[in-house]
Structures are given as C-alpha cells and as structure tokens.
Scaffold this motif. Structure first.
Motif, PDB file in Angstrom:
ATOM      1  N   VAL A   1      23.363  13.811   9.608  1.00 51.48           N
ATOM      2  CA  VAL A   1      24.974  12.938   8.109  1.00 51.48           C
ATOM      3  C   VAL A   1      25.658  13.004   8.366  1.00 51.48           C
ATOM      4  O   VAL A   1      26.645  13.561   9.371  1.00 51.48           O
ATOM      5  N   GLU A   2      26.355  11.410   8.182  1.00 50.87           N
ATOM      6  CA  GLU A   2      27.764  11.174   9.099  1.00 50.87           C
ATOM      7  C   GLU A   2      28.166  10.308   7.902  1.00 50.87           C
ATOM      8  O   GLU A   2      28.814   9.129   7.338  1.00 50.87           O
ATOM      9  N   PRO A   3      28.831  11.743   6.153  1.00 47.88           N
ATOM     10  CA  PRO A   3      29.786  11.155   5.409  1.00 47.88           C
ATOM     11  C   PRO A   3      29.877   9.281   5.310  1.00 47.88           C
ATOM     12  O   PRO A   3      31.297  10.096   6.084  1.00 47.88           O
ATOM     13  N   ALA A   4      30.467   8.514   4.309  1.00 49.37           N
ATOM     14  CA  ALA A   4      31.678   7.804   5.033  1.00 49.37           C
ATOM     15  C   ALA A   4      32.611   8.192   3.518  1.00 49.37           C
ATOM     16  O   ALA A   4      33.667   7.190   3.832  1.00 49.37           O
ATOM     17  N   HIS A   5      32.268   8.044   2.560  1.00 49.41           N
ATOM     18  CA  HIS A   5      33.182   8.305   1.481  1.00 49.41           C
ATOM     19  C   HIS A   5      32.897   9.431   0.489  1.00 49.41           C
ATOM     20  O   HIS A   5      31.010  10.326   0.984  1.00 49.41           O
ATOM     21  N   ARG A   6      33.618   9.870  -0.150  1.00 45.53           N
ATOM     22  CA  ARG A   6      33.589  11.310  -0.838  1.00 45.53           C
ATOM     23  C   ARG A   6      33.331  11.653  -1.825  1.00 45.53           C
ATOM     24  O   ARG A   6      33.093   9.497  -2.454  1.00 45.53           O
ATOM     25  N   GLY A   7      32.542  12.288  -2.609  1.00 44.21           N
ATOM     26  CA  GLY A   7      32.516  12.316  -4.118  1.00 44.21           C
ATOM     27  C   GLY A   7      31.484  12.818  -3.830  1.00 44.21           C
ATOM     28  O   GLY A   7      30.581  14.194  -3.046  1.00 44.21           O
ATOM     29  N   SER A   8      30.628  12.927  -5.018  1.00 46.75           N
ATOM     30  CA  SER A   8      29.387  14.247  -5.567  1.00 46.75           C
ATOM     31  C   SER A   8      28.059  13.019  -5.054  1.00 46.75           C
ATOM     32  O   SER A   8      27.824  12.159  -5.801  1.00 46.75           O
ATOM     33  N   TYR A   9      27.382  13.762  -4.752  1.00 50.25           N
ATOM     34  CA  TYR A   9      25.601  13.017  -4.703  1.00 50.25           C
ATOM     35  C   TYR A   9      24.624  14.329  -4.630  1.00 50.25           C
ATOM     36  O   TYR A   9      24.720  15.639  -5.143  1.00 50.25           O
ATOM     37  N   ARG A  10      23.504  13.689  -4.864  1.00 49.96           N
ATOM     38  CA  ARG A  10      22.584  14.460  -5.349  1.00 49.96           C
ATOM     39  C   ARG A  10      21.408  14.374  -4.106  1.00 49.96           C
ATOM     40  O   ARG A  10      20.616  13.060  -4.899  1.00 49.96           O
ATOM     41  N   PHE A  11      20.830  15.250  -3.516  1.00 54.77           N
ATOM     42  CA  PHE A  11      19.897  15.082  -2.797  1.00 54.77           C
ATOM     43  C   PHE A  11      19.088  15.469  -4.023  1.00 54.77           C
ATOM     44  O   PHE A  11      18.457  16.651  -4.812  1.00 54.77           O
ATOM     45  N   GLY A  12      17.912  14.680  -3.453  1.00 59.96           N
ATOM     46  CA  GLY A  12      16.249  14.450  -4.080  1.00 59.96           C
ATOM     47  C   GLY A  12      15.549  15.624  -4.100  1.00 59.96           C
ATOM     48  O   GLY A  12      15.374  16.448  -3.223  1.00 59.96           O
ATOM     49  N   PRO A  13      14.221  15.039  -3.754  1.00 65.34           N
ATOM     50  CA  PRO A  13      12.563  16.191  -3.833  1.00 65.34           C
ATOM     51  C   PRO A  13      12.833  15.640  -2.313  1.00 65.34           C
ATOM     52  O   PRO A  13      12.871  14.380  -1.564  1.00 65.34           O
ATOM     53  N   VAL A  14      11.727  16.360  -2.054  1.00 59.77           N
ATOM     54  CA  VAL A  14      11.046  16.211   0.019  1.00 59.77           C
ATOM     55  C   VAL A  14       9.408  16.428  -0.348  1.00 59.77           C
ATOM     56  O   VAL A  14       8.627  16.438  -1.261  1.00 59.77           O
ATOM     57  N   ASP A  15       9.177  15.079   0.220  1.00 60.23           N
ATOM     58  CA  ASP A  15       7.584  14.597   0.472  1.00 60.23           C
ATOM     59  C   ASP A  15       7.514  15.222   1.967  1.00 60.23           C
ATOM     60  O   ASP A  15       8.090  14.944   3.079  1.00 60.23           O
ATOM     61  N   LEU A  16       6.307  15.300   2.096  1.00 59.42           N
ATOM     62  CA  LEU A  16       5.294  16.515   2.955  1.00 59.42           C
ATOM     63  C   LEU A  16       3.963  16.024   2.524  1.00 59.42           C
ATOM     64  O   LEU A  16       3.408  14.982   2.012  1.00 59.42           O
ATOM     65  N   ARG A  17       3.559  15.505   4.475  1.00 61.90           N
ATOM     66  CA  ARG A  17       2.337  15.581   5.008  1.00 61.90           C
ATOM     67  C   ARG A  17       2.151  16.326   6.084  1.00 61.90           C
ATOM     68  O   ARG A  17       2.551  16.575   7.018  1.00 61.90           O
ATOM     69  N   CYS A  18       1.291  16.752   5.443  1.00 65.38           N
ATOM     70  CA  CYS A  18       0.664  17.737   6.685  1.00 65.38           C
ATOM     71  C   CYS A  18      -1.081  17.412   6.839  1.00 65.38           C
ATOM     72  O   CYS A  18      -2.145  16.664   5.435  1.00 65.38           O
ATOM     73  N   TRP A  19      -2.080  17.623   7.793  1.00 62.07           N
ATOM     74  CA  TRP A  19      -2.973  17.336   8.178  1.00 62.07           C
ATOM     75  C   TRP A  19      -3.840  18.149   9.368  1.00 62.07           C
ATOM     76  O   TRP A  19      -2.824  18.939   9.872  1.00 62.07           O
ATOM     77  N   ARG A  20      -4.853  18.676   9.808  1.00 61.35           N
ATOM     78  CA  ARG A  20      -5.577  19.380  10.750  1.00 61.35           C
ATOM     79  C   ARG A  20      -5.801  18.218  11.552  1.00 61.35           C
ATOM     80  O   ARG A  20      -6.319  17.296  11.231  1.00 61.35           O
ATOM     81  N   PRO A  21      -5.261  18.346  12.805  1.00 54.53           N
ATOM     82  CA  PRO A  21      -5.767  17.441  14.120  1.00 54.53           C
ATOM     83  C   PRO A  21      -7.227  17.601  13.973  1.00 54.53           C
ATOM     84  O   PRO A  21      -8.084  18.670  14.341  1.00 54.53           O
ATOM     85  N   GLY A  22      -7.590  16.140  14.164  1.00 52.53           N
ATOM     86  CA  GLY A  22      -8.711  16.015  14.082  1.00 52.53           C
ATOM     87  C   GLY A  22      -9.841  16.880  12.911  1.00 52.53           C
ATOM     88  O   GLY A  22     -11.194  15.469  13.292  1.00 52.53           O
ATOM     89  N   GLY A  23      -8.525  16.070  11.557  1.00 54.66           N
ATOM     90  CA  GLY A  23      -9.622  15.940  10.261  1.00 54.66           C
ATOM     91  C   GLY A  23      -9.492  14.759  10.226  1.00 54.66           C
ATOM     92  O   GLY A  23      -8.860  13.722  10.747  1.00 54.66           O
ATOM     93  N   TRP A  24      -9.443  14.728   9.109  1.00 58.49           N
ATOM     94  CA  TRP A  24     -10.624  13.176   8.456  1.00 58.49           C
ATOM     95  C   TRP A  24      -9.104  12.352   7.491  1.00 58.49           C
ATOM     96  O   TRP A  24      -9.464  11.484   6.512  1.00 58.49           O
ATOM     97  N   LEU A  25      -8.647  14.078   6.529  1.00 55.34           N
ATOM     98  CA  LEU A  25      -7.559  13.495   5.890  1.00 55.34           C
ATOM     99  C   LEU A  25      -6.085  13.794   6.279  1.00 55.34           C
ATOM    100  O   LEU A  25      -5.925  15.288   6.457  1.00 55.34           O
ATOM    101  N   VAL A  26      -5.367  13.222   5.494  1.00 58.85           N
ATOM    102  CA  VAL A  26      -3.267  14.412   5.407  1.00 58.85           C
ATOM    103  C   VAL A  26      -3.663  14.353   4.082  1.00 58.85           C
ATOM    104  O   VAL A  26      -3.483  13.677   3.122  1.00 58.85           O
ATOM    105  N   ARG A  27      -2.714  15.622   3.806  1.00 63.98           N
ATOM    106  CA  ARG A  27      -1.907  15.722   2.315  1.00 63.98           C
ATOM    107  C   ARG A  27      -1.011  15.535   1.683  1.00 63.98           C
ATOM    108  O   ARG A  27      -0.198  15.730   3.104  1.00 63.98           O
ATOM    109  N   GLN A  28      -0.519  14.915   0.827  1.00 65.83           N
ATOM    110  CA  GLN A  28       0.403  14.021   0.986  1.00 65.83           C
ATOM    111  C   GLN A  28       0.914  15.097  -0.324  1.00 65.83           C
ATOM    112  O   GLN A  28       0.521  14.803  -2.094  1.00 65.83           O
TER     113      GLN A  28
END
Length: 190
Positions: free
Chosen positions: A122-149
């Motif tokens: 990251v390269e912040p341009a302005h000072r101040g207070s910020y809030r990071f939100g949730p983390v989204d994740l997708r994982c799957w099995r190689p050769g699988g049929w579905l992705v878990r989000q």
C-alpha cells in the motif's frame, strides 16, 4: 459460506445437454439423463464434503506500525484452517481505497499445517484513520468441481501519519554523525 461451480462442472453440465434432446427421440433415454446428472450430483456433493468447513477459518493481518504518507509499505494477510492444508486459494482483502493497494486479490497455497500467507503493498496518500474490513477467501481442490467462498471477519483500525520513516532516517543520521544528505549538519553539543 458459498459453493461456486468450477468451469469443469459447468462444462460437464453442458456436455450432458445433448442427452436431454435424446429424450425427444425416445423416452427410454431419460434413464441415461438421470444416471448422468445423478453421477454429477454425487461427484459435486463429494467434493463439497471434502472442502474445509467455513467455520474453521481464522484471519489476521500484519500491518506496519505506523503507516506513513507516501511510503510503499507491505501488509501481510494470514489465514489459517487445519483442513485446508495444501489447497490453492485466492484472498481478497477489504483494504480502504485511499491506501492505494497494488492489488486486490492475492493468490497462494496453504502449507502443510493449513497456514496461508499473502502480501500486498500500500502507498497511503493522505493521513487519517482507516478501517480494514473482512477478508474474502476462495479455496478449492485441484481437479475438484466446486470452490468454497468464505468471508472472514477481520476488522482492524489503522492510522496513517506524516512520513515518520523520514524523521527516523534523519534522527539516525544525526546520531551516527554522518551527513548522508546534503544540507544536514551534525548536531553540536551545547
């Protein structure tokens, strides 16, 4: 928690569509259609059962202390789940846009203990207070049929200050008695 079909599952569903046309030719083909789509349903449900459960994911961040205006700084996102060992994954962090991240989605693989570490800048341009939100994740099995989000709660505050790193570098040059930059004089004791 969401299960998303991979391209191979969509392709398999489309490959089975000519079987539906054969039902018009003769009604006995409905057995072939039922067997084909039943097998696909069984394969997809077996793959869903082998994916890690969404309740076991834990995420945290390693943020620079403090964030400085105009400095490129690294942010690490750590995700852990014992059942996700050796699975490929994509991580999307909800970083404030004012911090100007270099990318939104990071790709990685869980290690044998089930820990995934990804990093972006990251390269912040302005000072101040910020809030990071949730983390989204997708994982799957190689050769699988579905992705878990999964969306993992990892809200965290962060503050951006004026270029504190430049002040630290300046103090360090004065302590060492060096003139690295033109115009910096060595401090004399009173």
């Amino acid at each position: 928690m969401t299960l998303i079909p991979q391209r191979r599952l969509i392709a398999a569903l489309l490959i089975g569509s000519p079987l539906l046309v054969l039902i018009v030719v003769h009604p006995i083909f409905w057995l072939a259609v039922a067997a084909y789509y039943g097998a696909l349903l069984w394969l997809a449900s077996a793959d869903a059962a082998r994916l890690p459960r969404p309740s076991g994911f834990v995420a945290s961040r390693v943020l620079p202390e403090p964030f400085s205006i105009g400095e490129v700084q690294a942010v690490q996102v750590l995700v852990a789940h014992a059942g996700a060992a050796r699975l490929p994954a994509e991580v999307a962090d909800h970083v404030p846009a004012d911090l100007r991240p270099d990318r939104r989605v990071c790709v990685g693989t869980f290690d044998q203990e089930g820990l995934l570490t990804v990093e972006y800048s990251v390269e912040p341009a302005h000072r101040g207070s910020y809030r990071f939100g949730p983390v989204d994740l997708r994982c799957w099995r190689p050769g699988g049929w579905l992705v878990r989000q999964v969306r993992i709660k990892a809200d965290e505050p962060a503050a951006v200050y004026p270029d504190v790193l430049a002040i630290k570098r300046y103090d360090l040059t004065l302590r060492r008695g060096m003139r690295i930059m033109v115009g910096i004089r060595r401090a004399r004791p009173p």
